[in-house]
Motif scaffolding. Structure first.
Motif, PDB file in Angstrom:
ATOM      1  N   ASN A  89       0.839  -1.197   0.000  1.00 55.64           N
ATOM      2  CA  ASN A  89       0.000   0.000   0.000  1.00 55.64           C
ATOM      3  C   ASN A  89       0.882   1.259   0.000  1.00 55.64           C
ATOM      4  N   GLY A  90       0.513   2.228  -0.840  1.00 53.10           N
ATOM      5  CA  GLY A  90       1.271   3.479  -0.904  1.00 53.10           C
ATOM      6  C   GLY A  90       2.357   3.518  -1.952  1.00 53.10           C
ATOM      7  N   THR A  91       2.621   2.379  -2.624  1.00 54.44           N
ATOM      8  CA  THR A  91       3.658   2.342  -3.651  1.00 54.44           C
ATOM      9  C   THR A  91       3.196   3.098  -4.894  1.00 54.44           C
ATOM     10  N   SER A  92       4.072   3.911  -5.451  1.00 55.72           N
ATOM     11  CA  SER A  92       3.765   4.590  -6.714  1.00 55.72           C
ATOM     12  C   SER A  92       4.111   3.672  -7.880  1.00 55.72           C
ATOM     13  N   LEU A  93       3.222   3.607  -8.856  1.00 55.24           N
ATOM     14  CA  LEU A  93       3.448   2.800 -10.049  1.00 55.24           C
ATOM     15  C   LEU A  93       3.470   3.699 -11.275  1.00 55.24           C
ATOM     16  N   PHE A  94       4.533   3.592 -12.047  1.00 57.14           N
ATOM     17  CA  PHE A  94       4.682   4.357 -13.281  1.00 57.14           C
ATOM     18  C   PHE A  94       4.330   3.429 -14.447  1.00 57.14           C
ATOM     19  N   ALA A  95       3.225   3.680 -15.098  1.00 57.54           N
ATOM     20  CA  ALA A  95       2.801   2.854 -16.232  1.00 57.54           C
ATOM     21  C   ALA A  95       3.342   3.460 -17.522  1.00 57.54           C
ATOM     22  N   SER A  96       4.113   2.683 -18.256  1.00 56.07           N
ATOM     23  CA  SER A  96       4.762   3.187 -19.470  1.00 56.07           C
ATOM     24  C   SER A  96       3.859   3.007 -20.680  1.00 56.07           C
ATOM     25  N   ILE A  97       3.287   4.096 -21.137  1.00 51.48           N
ATOM     26  CA  ILE A  97       2.466   4.065 -22.344  1.00 51.48           C
ATOM     27  C   ILE A  97       3.360   3.876 -23.568  1.00 51.48           C
ATOM     28  N   TYR A  98       4.442   4.625 -23.608  1.00 53.16           N
ATOM     29  CA  TYR A  98       5.379   4.491 -24.730  1.00 53.16           C
ATOM     30  C   TYR A  98       5.954   3.078 -24.781  1.00 53.16           C
ATOM     31  N   GLY A  99       6.359   2.539 -23.627  1.00 53.61           N
ATOM     32  CA  GLY A  99       6.968   1.214 -23.596  1.00 53.61           C
ATOM     33  C   GLY A  99       6.050   0.139 -24.151  1.00 53.61           C
ATOM     34  N   ALA A 100       4.757   0.236 -23.841  1.00 56.69           N
ATOM     35  CA  ALA A 100       3.791  -0.736 -24.348  1.00 56.69           C
ATOM     36  C   ALA A 100       3.559  -0.565 -25.844  1.00 56.69           C
ATOM     37  N   ASN A 101       3.543   0.690 -26.303  1.00 58.19           N
ATOM     38  CA  ASN A 101       3.263   0.967 -27.713  1.00 58.19           C
ATOM     39  C   ASN A 101       4.423   0.637 -28.641  1.00 58.19           C
ATOM     40  N   ALA A 102       5.638   0.639 -28.118  1.00 61.85           N
ATOM     41  CA  ALA A 102       6.821   0.472 -28.966  1.00 61.85           C
ATOM     42  C   ALA A 102       7.650  -0.733 -28.541  1.00 61.85           C
ATOM     43  N   ASP A 103       6.981  -1.756 -28.036  1.00 61.36           N
ATOM     44  CA  ASP A 103       7.667  -2.965 -27.592  1.00 61.36           C
ATOM     45  C   ASP A 103       8.039  -3.813 -28.803  1.00 61.36           C
ATOM     46  N   PRO A 104       9.344  -4.028 -29.064  1.00 61.34           N
ATOM     47  CA  PRO A 104       9.758  -4.816 -30.226  1.00 61.34           C
ATOM     48  C   PRO A 104       9.229  -6.251 -30.188  1.00 61.34           C
ATOM     49  N   GLU A 105       9.007  -6.805 -29.002  1.00 60.80           N
ATOM     50  CA  GLU A 105       8.503  -8.168 -28.917  1.00 60.80           C
ATOM     51  C   GLU A 105       7.066  -8.268 -29.413  1.00 60.80           C
ATOM     52  N   ILE A 106       6.368  -7.145 -29.435  1.00 68.04           N
ATOM     53  CA  ILE A 106       4.983  -7.134 -29.915  1.00 68.04           C
ATOM     54  C   ILE A 106       4.905  -6.604 -31.338  1.00 68.04           C
ATOM     55  N   TRP A 107       5.583  -5.490 -31.608  1.00 68.78           N
ATOM     56  CA  TRP A 107       5.446  -4.797 -32.885  1.00 68.78           C
ATOM     57  C   TRP A 107       6.540  -5.128 -33.882  1.00 68.78           C
ATOM     58  N   GLY A 108       7.531  -5.912 -33.467  1.00 72.50           N
ATOM     59  CA  GLY A 108       8.590  -6.299 -34.387  1.00 72.50           C
ATOM     60  C   GLY A 108       9.823  -5.425 -34.266  1.00 72.50           C
ATOM     61  N   GLU A 109      10.836  -5.739 -35.059  1.00 73.97           N
ATOM     62  CA  GLU A 109      12.115  -5.043 -34.969  1.00 73.97           C
ATOM     63  C   GLU A 109      12.025  -3.572 -35.348  1.00 73.97           C
ATOM     64  N   ASP A 110      11.021  -3.227 -36.144  1.00 73.59           N
ATOM     65  CA  ASP A 110      10.866  -1.822 -36.555  1.00 73.59           C
ATOM     66  C   ASP A 110       9.896  -1.077 -35.647  1.00 73.59           C
ATOM     67  N   ALA A 111       9.696  -1.568 -34.426  1.00 67.99           N
ATOM     68  CA  ALA A 111       8.713  -0.993 -33.508  1.00 67.99           C
ATOM     69  C   ALA A 111       8.986   0.474 -33.196  1.00 67.99           C
ATOM     70  N   GLN A 112      10.248   0.877 -33.220  1.00 66.36           N
ATOM     71  CA  GLN A 112      10.591   2.243 -32.866  1.00 66.36           C
ATOM     72  C   GLN A 112      10.823   3.129 -34.092  1.00 66.36           C
ATOM     73  N   GLU A 113      10.330   2.666 -35.237  1.00 70.70           N
ATOM     74  CA  GLU A 113      10.380   3.454 -36.463  1.00 70.70           C
ATOM     75  C   GLU A 113       8.966   3.930 -36.808  1.00 70.70           C
ATOM     76  N   TRP A 114       8.887   5.156 -37.350  1.00 72.27           N
ATOM     77  CA  TRP A 114       7.595   5.720 -37.756  1.00 72.27           C
ATOM     78  C   TRP A 114       7.247   5.218 -39.147  1.00 72.27           C
ATOM     79  N   LYS A 115       6.297   4.287 -39.216  1.00 64.80           N
ATOM     80  CA  LYS A 115       5.901   3.687 -40.490  1.00 64.80           C
ATOM     81  C   LYS A 115       4.381   3.617 -40.572  1.00 64.80           C
ATOM     82  N   PRO A 116       3.736   4.668 -41.060  1.00 64.38           N
ATOM     83  CA  PRO A 116       2.268   4.644 -41.133  1.00 64.38           C
ATOM     84  C   PRO A 116       1.729   3.531 -42.009  1.00 64.38           C
ATOM     85  N   GLU A 117       2.536   3.052 -42.960  1.00 59.38           N
ATOM     86  CA  GLU A 117       2.050   2.011 -43.861  1.00 59.38           C
ATOM     87  C   GLU A 117       1.773   0.697 -43.131  1.00 59.38           C
TER      88      GLU A 117
END
Length: 474
Positions: free
Chosen positions: A353-381
């Motif tokens: 109780n009382g612990t602060s939790l930092f939820a990473s929105i960027y980390g979830a959106n740009a996870d290479p294990e989910i989005w692939g090796e190009d996860a951190q590249e801007w590719k609208p296609e």
């Protein structure tokens, strides 16, 4: 009186610091086994690095420790950083109104004699404020007819633009995490106001003035709605009019106080403006950076415009992290096991109780294990074809395109449909009329918190995004 107040506050602070030191060095925590970066300061822990406005330590922490890590806070306070959701909601509805047309006319007037450098963030802030004003409140903040220095600019717009810049950096974390929760428990508003006015800090006084403006605007909107209802003009369907009517007819035990309604109005306005202006500015900036790679005729087609918006919100969410505090002891399950400091592999964490939790929105959106090796590249296609199977299988608890940008669950952003439609309308009007090119100045996008563009080496409390704008027929 003043001496007694200082003595009491000093005693409370000393007692709190003593307890923190005792707890840190004599009491073991279940979070001790979670790996994380070494504390750079015995006083501030990892917070100065984590809140560095360039984001360099933020990205390095993600690379070194993955999706779960422990951060040290003030005097050894421990916080969990994880790729997980939760953020307070925003509220809005969007009919088609005149704001976007006035924006187009204002830009056209400025570039009628040729290309001109325009502060995009300034105009996106004014536009999103006017859209939520007309759509959500039946209230006009800005005609969008004049330039940046005009008296036509609503004080609220000026204040909110500075608000994000002032609320940045390490000191903001300490104030919001340690001082404000304590101050909220003191039910003596005049005393708190007096203390604030006595603090010899320009930063504090600037923040006070901004909060006063936000509060005054909320009161003005509410009083206007009350007056309309009393005079019989209560048929409007904007959110605040509906709230005022519902509150007036509610039972005494369910009725909101005036102060609570003021807070709802202020929160609604700020939530619907600041993140939206940041997102729109980022999209236009990125399009300016990719001039040679994109065809304007292609951009303005709805499928590709939608892909541009989704990809920008994926890789550059307006809010990169969300902070929550555990209100009771809990077990936090992990999406995959992590290696603890003792060498064991653990798949869940006991969170006190009382612990602060930092939820990473960027980390979830740009996870290479989910989005692939190009996860951190801007590719609208990537959005114009089937997404990778891992994206579908990730079961991301989100409400939008397997992304945590708008979070998920019962506290997701309920205005995410409003935001999508708002982005498409504003961008379709601007991109069919103007070309946006990056200026000579290097832009730094500050984080964490709501991302804001600032000139490299400039004042981070005054965000701006100067870009060269020209009509498409030039």
């Amino acid at each position: 009186m003043g001496s007694l107040l200082v003595l009491v506050l000093s005693t409370c602070i000393l007692a709190g610091l003593t307890w923190k030191l005792v707890r840190e060095y004599l009491v073991k925590s279940p979070l001790d086994q979670i790996p994380g970066p070494r504390s750079s300061s015995w006083l501030a822990g990892n917070i100065p690095e984590f809140y560095d406005k360039t984001g360099k330590h933020y990205y390095q922490f993600l690379q070194d420790y993955g999706s779960v890590m422990k951060l040290q806070g003030l005097l050894g306070d421990q916080h969990i950083y994880e790729e997980a959701p939760a953020f307070i909601a925003c509220v809005s509805l969007l009919p088609r109104d005149e704001a976007e047309i006035y924006l187009q006319k204002s830009f056209m007037n400025q570039v009628k004699n040729g290309p001109k450098e325009i502060d995009i963030l300034h105009w996106m802030s004014r536009t999103t404020l006017e859209i939520i004003g007309q759509s959500g409140m039946g209230y006009s903040f800005d005609s969008l007819k004049e330039d940046a220095g005009s008296a036509d600019l609503h004080p609220y717009s000026r204040s909110v633009k500075r608000f994000g810049g002032l609320l940045s950096g390490t000191h903001t974390f300490f104030i919001t995490s340690y001082i404000l929760p304590f101050a909220a428990k003191l039910n003596y508003p005049r005393l708190k106001r007096w203390i604030v006015e006595c603090i010899p800090s320009q930063w504090v006084h600037d923040l006070k003035d901004i909060v006063d403006t936000i509060q005054k605007t909320a009161v003005d909107i509410y009083r206007t709605k009350q007056k309309a209802m009393i005079e019989g003009d209560d048929g409007k369907k904007d959110i605040i009019s509906i709230l005022v009517r519902a509150n007036a007819s509610a039972a005494d035990e369910d009725r909101l106080s005036d102060e609570e309604v003021f807070g709802q109005v202020a929160s609604l306005t700020f939530a619907a403006m600041d993140t939206s202006s940041s997102a729109l500015s980022r999209i236009i900036y990125i399009l300016g950076e990719h001039q040679e790679d994109l065809d304007y005729d292609q951009i303005t087609t709805l499928p590709f415009l939608d892909a541009v918006i989704r990809e920008t919100l994926r890789l550059h969410p307006p809010l990169s992290i969300a902070i929550r505090t555990a209100r009771k002891d809990m077990i936090l399950p992990l999406s995959k096991p992590i290696k603890s400091t003792t060498g064991d592999h653990i798949s869940e964490i006991f969170v006190p109780n009382g612990t602060s939790l930092f939820a990473s929105i960027y980390g979830a959106n740009a996870d290479p294990e989910i989005w692939g090796e190009d996860a951190q590249e801007w590719k609208p296609e990537r959005w114009l074809k089937d997404l990778p199977e891992k994206v579908e299988a990730s079961q991301m608890p989100s409400i939008y395109s397997h992304l945590m940008t708008f979070l998920g669950g019962s506290r997701a952003c309920i205005g995410f449909k409003f935001a999508q439609l708002e982005f498409k309308i504003v961008l379709s009007i601007l991109l069919t009329s103007f070309r946006f090119t990056s200026g000579p100045q290097k832009i730094l996008w500050t984080m964490p918190g709501i991302t804001s563009p600032v000139l490299e080496g400039g004042d981070i409390t005054h965000p701006s995004l100067p870009m060269l704008v020209s009509p498409l027929d030039v």
